[in-house]
Design a protein around this motif. Structure first.
Motif, PDB file in Angstrom:
ATOM      1  N   GLU A  51       0.829  -1.207   0.000  1.00  0.00           N
ATOM      2  CA  GLU A  51       0.000   0.000   0.000  1.00  0.00           C
ATOM      3  C   GLU A  51       0.861   1.254   0.000  1.00  0.00           C
ATOM      4  O   GLU A  51       0.573   2.222  -0.717  1.00  0.00           O
ATOM      5  CB  GLU A  51      -0.923   0.009   1.215  1.00  0.00           C
ATOM      6  CG  GLU A  51      -2.019  -1.019   1.216  1.00  0.00           C
ATOM      7  CD  GLU A  51      -2.875  -0.903   2.463  1.00  0.00           C
ATOM      8  OE1 GLU A  51      -3.824  -0.095   2.460  1.00  0.00           O
ATOM      9  OE2 GLU A  51      -2.579  -1.607   3.451  1.00  0.00           O
ATOM     10  N   ALA A  52       1.916   1.259   0.823  1.00  0.00           N
ATOM     11  CA  ALA A  52       2.808   2.420   0.874  1.00  0.00           C
ATOM     12  C   ALA A  52       3.450   2.662  -0.493  1.00  0.00           C
ATOM     13  O   ALA A  52       3.578   3.812  -0.945  1.00  0.00           O
ATOM     14  CB  ALA A  52       3.872   2.212   1.943  1.00  0.00           C
ATOM     15  N   VAL A  53       3.853   1.587  -1.144  1.00  0.00           N
ATOM     16  CA  VAL A  53       4.411   1.694  -2.498  1.00  0.00           C
ATOM     17  C   VAL A  53       3.385   2.316  -3.437  1.00  0.00           C
ATOM     18  O   VAL A  53       3.699   3.224  -4.225  1.00  0.00           O
ATOM     19  CB  VAL A  53       4.847   0.299  -3.007  1.00  0.00           C
ATOM     20  CG1 VAL A  53       5.104   0.316  -4.514  1.00  0.00           C
ATOM     21  CG2 VAL A  53       6.095  -0.171  -2.265  1.00  0.00           C
ATOM     22  N   GLN A  54       2.153   1.846  -3.342  1.00  0.00           N
ATOM     23  CA  GLN A  54       1.083   2.355  -4.198  1.00  0.00           C
ATOM     24  C   GLN A  54       0.817   3.838  -3.930  1.00  0.00           C
ATOM     25  O   GLN A  54       0.634   4.622  -4.871  1.00  0.00           O
ATOM     26  CB  GLN A  54      -0.192   1.552  -3.964  1.00  0.00           C
ATOM     27  CG  GLN A  54      -1.372   2.011  -4.815  1.00  0.00           C
ATOM     28  CD  GLN A  54      -2.652   1.252  -4.488  1.00  0.00           C
ATOM     29  OE1 GLN A  54      -2.695   0.455  -3.569  1.00  0.00           O
ATOM     30  NE2 GLN A  54      -3.701   1.524  -5.252  1.00  0.00           N
ATOM     31  N   TRP A  55       0.806   4.235  -2.667  1.00  0.00           N
ATOM     32  CA  TRP A  55       0.564   5.647  -2.320  1.00  0.00           C
ATOM     33  C   TRP A  55       1.592   6.547  -3.008  1.00  0.00           C
ATOM     34  O   TRP A  55       1.237   7.605  -3.542  1.00  0.00           O
ATOM     35  CB  TRP A  55       0.652   5.843  -0.816  1.00  0.00           C
ATOM     36  CG  TRP A  55      -0.431   5.184  -0.018  1.00  0.00           C
ATOM     37  CD1 TRP A  55      -1.463   4.420  -0.485  1.00  0.00           C
ATOM     38  CD2 TRP A  55      -0.578   5.236   1.401  1.00  0.00           C
ATOM     39  NE1 TRP A  55      -2.244   3.982   0.560  1.00  0.00           N
ATOM     40  CE2 TRP A  55      -1.733   4.471   1.729  1.00  0.00           C
ATOM     41  CE3 TRP A  55       0.145   5.836   2.424  1.00  0.00           C
ATOM     42  CZ2 TRP A  55      -2.173   4.307   3.045  1.00  0.00           C
ATOM     43  CZ3 TRP A  55      -0.293   5.680   3.741  1.00  0.00           C
ATOM     44  CH2 TRP A  55      -1.440   4.919   4.041  1.00  0.00           C
ATOM     45  N   ILE A  56       2.861   6.137  -2.946  1.00  0.00           N
ATOM     46  CA  ILE A  56       3.935   6.947  -3.534  1.00  0.00           C
ATOM     47  C   ILE A  56       3.801   6.985  -5.049  1.00  0.00           C
ATOM     48  O   ILE A  56       3.947   8.047  -5.673  1.00  0.00           O
ATOM     49  CB  ILE A  56       5.306   6.402  -3.093  1.00  0.00           C
ATOM     50  CG1 ILE A  56       5.498   6.632  -1.590  1.00  0.00           C
ATOM     51  CG2 ILE A  56       6.440   7.049  -3.896  1.00  0.00           C
ATOM     52  CD1 ILE A  56       6.637   5.849  -0.979  1.00  0.00           C
ATOM     53  N   ARG A  57       3.509   5.844  -5.662  1.00  0.00           N
ATOM     54  CA  ARG A  57       3.316   5.814  -7.112  1.00  0.00           C
ATOM     55  C   ARG A  57       2.163   6.721  -7.531  1.00  0.00           C
ATOM     56  O   ARG A  57       2.260   7.454  -8.526  1.00  0.00           O
ATOM     57  CB  ARG A  57       3.051   4.375  -7.571  1.00  0.00           C
ATOM     58  CG  ARG A  57       4.280   3.489  -7.646  1.00  0.00           C
ATOM     59  CD  ARG A  57       5.198   3.918  -8.779  1.00  0.00           C
ATOM     60  NE  ARG A  57       6.358   3.028  -8.886  1.00  0.00           N
ATOM     61  CZ  ARG A  57       7.368   3.236  -9.736  1.00  0.00           C
ATOM     62  NH1 ARG A  57       7.355   4.281 -10.554  1.00  0.00           N
ATOM     63  NH2 ARG A  57       8.381   2.399  -9.770  1.00  0.00           N
ATOM     64  N   GLU A  58       1.080   6.677  -6.794  1.00  0.00           N
ATOM     65  CA  GLU A  58      -0.084   7.487  -7.142  1.00  0.00           C
ATOM     66  C   GLU A  58       0.178   8.974  -6.964  1.00  0.00           C
ATOM     67  O   GLU A  58      -0.530   9.800  -7.555  1.00  0.00           O
ATOM     68  CB  GLU A  58      -1.288   7.051  -6.311  1.00  0.00           C
ATOM     69  CG  GLU A  58      -1.809   5.672  -6.700  1.00  0.00           C
ATOM     70  CD  GLU A  58      -2.962   5.203  -5.833  1.00  0.00           C
ATOM     71  OE1 GLU A  58      -3.313   5.908  -4.850  1.00  0.00           O
ATOM     72  OE2 GLU A  58      -3.525   4.124  -6.134  1.00  0.00           O
ATOM     73  N   ALA A  59       1.198   9.326  -6.177  1.00  0.00           N
ATOM     74  CA  ALA A  59       1.602  10.726  -6.016  1.00  0.00           C
ATOM     75  C   ALA A  59       2.743  11.082  -6.964  1.00  0.00           C
ATOM     76  O   ALA A  59       3.397  12.118  -6.793  1.00  0.00           O
ATOM     77  CB  ALA A  59       2.006  10.993  -4.575  1.00  0.00           C
ATOM     78  N   GLY A  60       2.987  10.221  -7.963  1.00  0.00           N
ATOM     79  CA  GLY A  60       3.973  10.522  -8.989  1.00  0.00           C
ATOM     80  C   GLY A  60       5.408  10.255  -8.598  1.00  0.00           C
ATOM     81  O   GLY A  60       6.330  10.661  -9.315  1.00  0.00           O
ATOM     82  N   GLY A  61       5.639   9.567  -7.471  1.00  0.00           N
ATOM     83  CA  GLY A  61       6.995   9.358  -6.978  1.00  0.00           C
ATOM     84  C   GLY A  61       7.557   7.973  -7.247  1.00  0.00           C
ATOM     85  O   GLY A  61       6.874   7.087  -7.760  1.00  0.00           O
TER      86      GLY A  61
END
Length: 282
Positions: free
Chosen positions: A174-184
């Motif tokens: 989930e943490a990985v997904q959060w960062i990806r969804e914020a363009g990171g």
């Protein structure tokens, strides 16, 4: 060759120095680019960018997100994030709220152990919205109950110790997904902290890579040469970017300095461009 430092904390989370002070330390250490990676909060980034322009230091917008893996915390760094992203900030606000719920319970357990400490004292010392166990450790140090943050965690605050209180955290995926969804670009922080076997770490990296993990923190203040070599090999095996940083906190980790860690850390400047290109392509 210049050095970079992609893992730094300020008073916006559990560091003991302001953003401006950390930027000044970086300039003194010859750091050409850095990332402020406070825990679950991005409030230090605007000030860092402004100071970076003045000091000729490139600032990579970053964060360190807390997650839960096999009963222990596992941290995922995020680089080149859109730090203004509303969804990411809402998610991190919930993580910080979990700390606010946990901290008074930790203080209560310390009181039950006969230790005179109040949560008001902890919040006053922190001086920020993001209050955590390192701030409790610092109050214990100021009261001469312990001599160091390490002693505070070893005796009272670490998982399994008498004042430890668990909190709800997302899964690493989930943490990985959060960062990806914020363009990171998500990066596994300090892999030596991951509580698993060597084979378990390889498996975890494979699983997280499938979910969007982009890199691994190979260069780190406390990594031995053999660990650095091991993590470089894992980066190649899983086609992950290589990053590195000091994990500077200040008083709670007094032996670690910006840019140089314990003295021998040098994160090569050349690692930054592949990270930037990956973020541009995301």
């Amino acid at each position: 060759m210049s050095r970079i430092d992609l893992h730094l904390h300020t008073t916006h989370s559990d560091g003991s120095f302001s953003t401006r002070e950390v930027m000044t330390f970086a300039k003194q250490a010859g750091v050409s680019a850095l990332a402020i990676t406070d825990h679950d909060i991005v409030d230090g980034i605007p000030e860092a960018i402004a100071a970076g322009q003045e000091l000729s230091i490139e600032v990579v917008p970053g964060v360190e997100i807390s997650s839960r893996f096999q009963g222990s915390e596992l941290h995922i760094l995020g680089y080149f994030i859109n730090w203004r992203d509303t969804v990411l900030n809402e998610r991190m606000a919930r993580l910080r709220a979990g700390r606010h719920e946990r901290n008074p319970r930790i203080v209560q357990r310390l009181n039950e152990l006969g230790i005179d400490i109040t949560y008001d004292e902890v919040r006053a010392l922190a001086g920020t919205e993001s209050v955590g166990r390192p701030h409790i450790a610092r109050v214990l140090m100021e009261k001469k109950i312990v001599s160091s943050a390490k002693e505070a965690f070893d005796r009272y605050l670490a998982n399994g110790r008498p004042a430890y209180v668990d909190r709800e955290l997302p899964e690493p995926e989930e943490a990985v997904q959060w960062i990806r969804e914020a363009g990171g670009i998500p990066v596994l922080a300090h892999p030596t902290w991951v509580r698993t076997s060597a084979e378990g770490l390889r498996t975890l990296l494979g699983q997280l890579k499938a979910q969007g993990l982009g890199g691994i923190e190979v260069h780190y203040s406390t990594h031995t040469p053999s660990q650095t070599t091991e993590y470089l090999e894992l980066a190649k095996l899983h086609d992950l970017l290589v990053t590195g940083g000091s994990d500077f906190h200040g008083l709670t980790k007094p032996d670690i300095e910006v840019g140089i860690g314990r003295g021998g850390l040098k994160v090569p400047e050349k690692l930054l461009e592949p990270l930037r290109q990956a973020a541009s392509a995301a």
